[in-house]
Design an enzyme around this catalytic site. Structure first.
Site, mmCIF file in Angstrom:
data_model
loop_
_atom_site.group_PDB
_atom_site.id
_atom_site.type_symbol
_atom_site.label_atom_id
_atom_site.label_comp_id
_atom_site.label_asym_id
_atom_site.label_seq_id
_atom_site.Cartn_x
_atom_site.Cartn_y
_atom_site.Cartn_z
ATOM 1 N N LEU A 125 58.483 26.755 19.577
ATOM 2 C CA LEU A 125 57.261 27.380 20.003
ATOM 3 C C LEU A 125 57.628 28.313 21.297
ATOM 4 O O LEU A 125 58.028 27.877 22.285
ATOM 5 C CB LEU A 125 56.280 26.198 20.868
ATOM 6 C CG LEU A 125 55.182 26.997 21.590
ATOM 7 C CD1 LEU A 125 54.077 27.548 20.582
ATOM 8 C CD2 LEU A 125 54.311 25.710 22.167
ATOM 9 N N HIS A 229 61.379 21.909 31.995
ATOM 10 C CA HIS A 229 61.797 23.427 32.658
ATOM 11 C C HIS A 229 60.247 23.934 33.124
ATOM 12 O O HIS A 229 59.357 23.530 32.503
ATOM 13 C CB HIS A 229 62.311 24.452 31.798
ATOM 14 C CG HIS A 229 62.703 25.546 32.114
ATOM 15 N ND1 HIS A 229 61.866 26.876 32.482
ATOM 16 C CD2 HIS A 229 63.990 26.341 32.541
ATOM 17 C CE1 HIS A 229 62.330 27.780 33.147
ATOM 18 N NE2 HIS A 229 63.729 27.515 33.332
#
Length: 345
Positions: A125, A229
């Site tokens: 993605l 992240h």
């Protein structure tokens, strides 16, 4: 208009450009033209039905139809680990006890695992930073659930999604520096790249087969186990609102979490419905709720995002929207609200 469709060979240049914007840590979209071209071919062969289950993988693109440009990608692997072993760490517990010394201690550990072998994976993605607005991110992510719902027989009973783990602004991974580097003696970016381009034999050859004691790791490594992240936090939130959860499995390179769910219990799979198309020469009500809409064509799958109010068994589309989906009046489409009712934004 923004539209999701299956990848085509002509998309290679745009996807290569996107790969150059991902940064370190996204193993499934390396900036390697040969690898990406092969990935596109594998997707095309998957739709054509010419691959074994363990080799099948779908790749979708988000297209800005006005610019005729691919600005995002998302993918589904049908069954991971059937050809090359699928590795992650299972965060577990070992108990050390001694009645003689009156000691009882639970110790967190990392076990090398292949537990997710055969599961379907949501992966790859990525959305161009310029397009991270107007609900494009949730659209690109969740459209995969509509495809799975429509063609359920092609997918496993379980869905997983590996989330990109924490790295700093210089691309340094605290988890890698304290775990992987000791066994591989190469930079995180190099290991990341090798894995992303399918060169995974070194993992089996060099990773420890015995549990690792988490308490032996530096605090900076312990702190990022199961963390994503910062740029991945929105993607994690999108999947969690659909019912995927962290169950104690993390990436062997960066310590990022793996989310998982029973396929049939994912909200957008379970609650999607079919409606007949009515075409009206009026604009869709902008005050309506956001809905994902997709046609029911396996090889010519198309999906768009619209705002509308649902009142009956029909779905009202403008001529432009119907054309984008490749449908006419009377055709059946699949639809699901973009957000779960309790999390609607």
């Amino acid at each position: 208009m923004m539209r999701v469709r299956p990848v085509e060979r002509r998309d290679l240049a745009d996807i290569l450009e996107l790969a150059g914007k991902t940064g370190v840590g996204m193993t499934s979209l390396p900036q390697n033209e040969q690898h990406l071209a092969a990935r596109i071919e594998r997707a095309l062969n998957t739709w054509q039905g010419s691959l074994a289950v363990g080799e099948q993988g779908y790749l979708f693109v988000l297209e800005d139809t006005e610019r005729e440009k691919v600005v995002g990608v998302s993918a589904i692997e049908v069954a991971v680990g059937m050809n090359d072993p699928w590795y992650n760490f299972r965060v577990g517990t070992l108990v050390h006890a001694s009645k003689t010394l009156n000691v009882y201690k639970s110790v967190p550990t990392l076990f090398l695992s292949n537990d997710h072998t055969g599961y379907s994976e949501l992966c790859t993605l990525f959305l161009d930073p310029e397009y991270r607005k107007d609900k494009n991110g949730p659209f690109l992510s969740k459209v995969r659930f509509l495809f799975i719902a429509a063609f359920r027989q092609h997918f496993s009973r379980k869905l997983i999604a590996e989330m990109r783990g924490y790295t700093d602004e210089q691309g340094r991974s605290p988890f890698w520096e304290n775990v992987g580097r000791h066994f591989f003696s190469i930079e995180f970016a190099k290991a990341d790249y090798l894995s992303g381009t399918g060169q995974k034999a070194f993992i089996a050859e060099l990773m420890p087969k015995h549990p690792l004691y988490v308490d032996f790791l530096a605090e900076e490594a312990r702190a990022v186990i199961g963390q994503v992240h910062p740029h991945t936090a929105p993607a994690r939130a999108v999947l969690e609102t659909e019912g995927l959860q962290y169950q104690g499995y993390v990436d062997i390179f960066d310590g990022g979490p793996t989310l998982e769910a029973n396929t049939d219990e994912v909200r957008a799979v379970r609650d999607s419905s079919q409606r007949k198309v009515v075409i009206d020469d009026i604009d869709i009500d902008p005050s309506g709720s956001a809905y994902l809409v997709a046609n029911d064509r396996y090889q010519e799958f198309r999906s768009i995002l619209i705002n509308t109010h649902l009142s009956d068994e029909f779905l009202h589309l403008t001529p432009d929207n119907a054309a984008a989906l490749g449908v006419v009046a009377g055709d059946v489409v699949r639809i699901i609200s973009l957000f779960a009712p309790e999390t609607k934004k």
